[in-house]
Scaffold this motif. Structure first.
Motif, mmCIF file in Angstrom:
data_model
loop_
_atom_site.group_PDB
_atom_site.id
_atom_site.type_symbol
_atom_site.label_atom_id
_atom_site.label_comp_id
_atom_site.label_asym_id
_atom_site.label_seq_id
_atom_site.Cartn_x
_atom_site.Cartn_y
_atom_site.Cartn_z
ATOM 1 N N ASN A 40 -74.771 36.562 4.360
ATOM 2 C CA ASN A 40 -73.464 36.404 2.926
ATOM 3 C C ASN A 40 -73.287 35.172 4.413
ATOM 4 N N ASP A 41 -72.999 35.373 5.435
ATOM 5 C CA ASP A 41 -71.834 34.557 6.247
ATOM 6 C C ASP A 41 -71.937 33.239 5.745
ATOM 7 N N PRO A 42 -70.802 32.512 5.576
ATOM 8 C CA PRO A 42 -70.839 31.442 5.157
ATOM 9 C C PRO A 42 -71.278 30.058 6.567
ATOM 10 N N THR A 43 -70.574 30.649 8.082
ATOM 11 C CA THR A 43 -70.410 29.761 8.756
ATOM 12 C C THR A 43 -71.517 27.975 8.370
ATOM 13 N N VAL A 44 -70.886 26.857 9.079
ATOM 14 C CA VAL A 44 -71.961 26.464 8.952
ATOM 15 C C VAL A 44 -72.516 26.065 9.782
ATOM 16 N N VAL A 45 -73.504 25.557 9.969
ATOM 17 C CA VAL A 45 -75.259 25.537 10.771
ATOM 18 C C VAL A 45 -75.457 24.485 10.693
ATOM 19 N N ALA A 46 -76.474 23.677 11.702
ATOM 20 C CA ALA A 46 -77.177 22.726 11.493
ATOM 21 C C ALA A 46 -78.139 23.319 11.723
ATOM 22 N N PRO A 47 -79.791 23.039 10.851
ATOM 23 C CA PRO A 47 -80.904 22.878 10.727
ATOM 24 C C PRO A 47 -81.529 23.141 11.831
ATOM 25 N N ASN A 51 -86.207 25.563 9.938
ATOM 26 C CA ASN A 51 -85.136 26.087 9.357
ATOM 27 C C ASN A 51 -84.066 25.088 8.390
ATOM 28 N N ALA A 52 -84.467 25.152 7.069
ATOM 29 C CA ALA A 52 -82.906 24.218 6.503
ATOM 30 C C ALA A 52 -81.761 24.483 6.328
ATOM 31 N N GLY A 53 -81.653 26.401 6.512
ATOM 32 C CA GLY A 53 -80.197 26.303 5.887
ATOM 33 C C GLY A 53 -78.828 25.707 6.985
ATOM 34 N N THR A 54 -77.716 25.251 5.783
ATOM 35 C CA THR A 54 -76.696 25.022 5.882
ATOM 36 C C THR A 54 -75.732 25.670 6.757
ATOM 37 N N THR A 55 -76.070 27.135 6.706
ATOM 38 C CA THR A 55 -75.175 28.429 6.647
ATOM 39 C C THR A 55 -75.473 28.938 8.060
ATOM 40 N N LEU A 56 -74.763 30.342 8.337
ATOM 41 C CA LEU A 56 -75.725 31.273 9.150
ATOM 42 C C LEU A 56 -76.479 32.168 8.144
ATOM 43 N N GLY A 57 -75.869 32.499 6.817
ATOM 44 C CA GLY A 57 -76.472 33.477 5.901
ATOM 45 C C GLY A 57 -77.857 33.172 5.457
ATOM 46 N N VAL A 58 -77.153 31.786 5.115
ATOM 47 C CA VAL A 58 -78.576 30.844 4.981
ATOM 48 C C VAL A 58 -79.863 30.820 5.437
ATOM 49 N N GLN A 59 -80.113 30.869 7.104
ATOM 50 C CA GLN A 59 -80.834 30.188 8.070
ATOM 51 C C GLN A 59 -81.260 31.849 8.158
ATOM 52 N N ARG A 60 -80.681 32.559 8.624
ATOM 53 C CA ARG A 60 -81.328 34.298 8.423
ATOM 54 C C ARG A 60 -82.096 34.916 7.148
ATOM 55 N N LEU A 61 -81.658 34.520 6.067
ATOM 56 C CA LEU A 61 -82.308 35.466 4.899
ATOM 57 C C LEU A 61 -83.940 33.668 4.770
ATOM 58 N N ASN A 62 -83.949 32.637 5.446
ATOM 59 C CA ASN A 62 -84.946 32.195 5.656
ATOM 60 C C ASN A 62 -85.720 32.563 6.680
#
Length: 471
Positions: A40-47, A51-62
């Motif tokens: 659930n970390d909302p930190t913005v990151v580049a794909p 891994n197309a996630g744009t937040t750290l949390g989503v990239q971890r999930l992916n």
């Protein structure tokens, strides 16, 4: 059917975060993290790396889902496999860290359709074998991963790589680590305590029906607690008997394994594990065959070879393989000393208990003879065989090289070696393939940088072993 809960599950606040379905199995990642942490970390990151996630949390999930996808596409189960997952502060120092862990939450035995009576099976495998979830209130696998990795206090400079393409460079490939840990949760482990030998509630794991001590020829299921505890320390002698994994290993593992092969006398004939040297010529086939003679230059009965050999020692090792002891000076000094005396190879016997024997470090381009290290135990046994020597001959002959009758990671009978170091390593011993395997395998105790994300031949032997236990 009897069950045993292995972990207390703090799942009350957990929510379903993502799932995927395949023709073979459905694996669901359950997010157990609080707001703004981990998944659930909302930190913005580049794909990165697919891994197309744009937040750290989503990239971890992916990344979690990519590992789940690999196993889901490999396994066959009509029962959904749920992995309760969290990001937490795990044990760390600036130079080392626990990357993560995962394991079965519950084990079951003597259920309808169990392939083996009187054996524990992990929850995910029990669901596969029965066709339904044996406890819908509990996840199948519990996974925890290190949220601090790469920070100055936690394996500094080596964060998790969240890409899905394997191009991790010097970072730690998260998908590889996840695939490894999920393998444990699916059943790549024993529920027997390897350190004490005690079986869980007096019942062996299904794993123990395939784990054998090559020195006693006993399966773990048939041993006493003391015998299992002793067996867990026998590096190079703890083997897997499953036909599927061993059959796959017979073609996947590299032909030839570095070894000291004792040839005669007959009562000591066999293969001794060795640690190879970073200096001198690499071991090869057919290798160097010769008579072994010890250097004895320090009481009591030690041969340190930290300087030019005496005339008696030089005469003893000339044209032979020299046995020396570890200690006082560098390995390269020892090797150069016996080389200058005419030795054709050198064996360094360790001075502390432990196995498998580590390699020999150092650099000296003037060393031109092969060098290896053997364990203290093997060194002492070799000294006993050498104790009846004359001044110039021992009649103990050996080959120092690559044994082409063995594959790297298997014994002479083609059985896969399991990780059994001495001293015991909690969390690693017994429930991994041995580190001698080559190519490197996913289910070794360390994550090697050359691993792929694959779990099946011709790349890996993770799934063949799971098939042996009933997947």
């Amino acid at each position: 059917m009897k069950r045993f809960t292995l972990n207390a599950m703090a799942a009350a606040a957990a929510c379903l975060f993502a799932s995927s379905t395949w023709a073979a199995a459905t694996i669901v990642i359950v997010n157990g993290d609080p707001a703004n942490v981990g998944f659930n970390d909302p930190t913005v990151v580049a794909p990165v790396g697919g891994n197309a996630g744009t937040t750290l949390g989503v990239q971890r999930l992916n990344a979690f889902q990519a590992a789940a996808n690999k196993w889901g596409a490999t396994l066959t189960s009509s029962s959904t496999i749920r992995v309760l997952s969290t990001w937490e502060a795990l044990t760390c120092t600036p130079t080392s860290a626990v990357l993560g862990s995962a394991g079965a939450t519950q084990v079951f035995r003597d259920f309808a359709g169990a392939p083996q009576a009187g054996a524990w099976y992990g929850k995910a495998q029990t669901g596969k074998l029965t066709g339904s979830d044996p406890d819908s209130s509990t996840a199948d696998i519990r996974a925890r991963f290190n949220i601090n990795l790469g920070k100055s206090t936690c394996l500094s400079g080596s964060p998790f790589y969240l890409g899905l393409d394997g191009n991790h460079g010097t970072a730690v490939d998260l998908v590889t680590v996840l695939t490894h840990e999920f393998g444990h949760g699916l059943g790549f482990q024993t529920y027997t305590n390897g350190s004490t030998g005690a079986q869980l509630a007096g019942t062996p794991s299904i794993w123990d029906f395939f784990l054998k001590d090559a020195t006693t020829n006993k399966l773990w299921k048939d041993m006493t607690d003391a015998e299992r505890a002793a067996s867990s320390l026998k590096s190079g002698k703890l083997v897997w008997t499953g036909a599927i994994a061993n059959g796959a290993g017979s073609t996947l593992l590299q032909q030839g394994s570095p070894a000291l092969t004792l040839i005669s006398p007959a009562n000591i004939a066999g293969t001794v594990q060795v640690g190879t040297a970073s200096f001198g010529p690499a071991l090869s086939s057919p290798g160097m065959t010769g008579e072994i003679m010890p250097v004895v230059d320090t009481a009591p009965n030690l041969g340190l070879a930290c300087g030019p050999l005496s005339a008696a020692n030089a005469a003893a090792v000339n044209g032979k393989i020299a046995l020396v002891d570890r200690g006082v000076c560098s390995f390269t000094i020892k090797a150069k000393a016996v080389q200058d005396a005419g030795a054709i190879g050198v064996i360094v016997a360790d001075n502390v208990a432990g196995s498998p024997p580590p390699g020999l470090g150092g650099a000296d381009p003037s060393v031109t003879i092969p060098a290896v290290r053997i364990s203290l135990e093997d060194g002492n046994a070799l000294k006993v065989a050498l104790s009846k020597r004359t001044r110039l001959h021992s009649n103990v002959f050996a080959n120092l090289g690559v044994n082409l009758a063995m594959r790297a990671g298997a014994d002479a009978s083609g059985r896969l070696l399991m990780f059994a170091p001495n001293p015991y390593q909690g969390g690693s011993s017994v429930s991994h393939y041995d580190t001698s395997a080559f190519p490197n395998l996913l289910m070794e105790p360390a994550i090697n940088g050359d691993l792929t994300h694959e779990v099946t031949p011709p790349f890996d032997l993770s799934f063949p072993l799971l098939r042996d236990i009933g997947w």
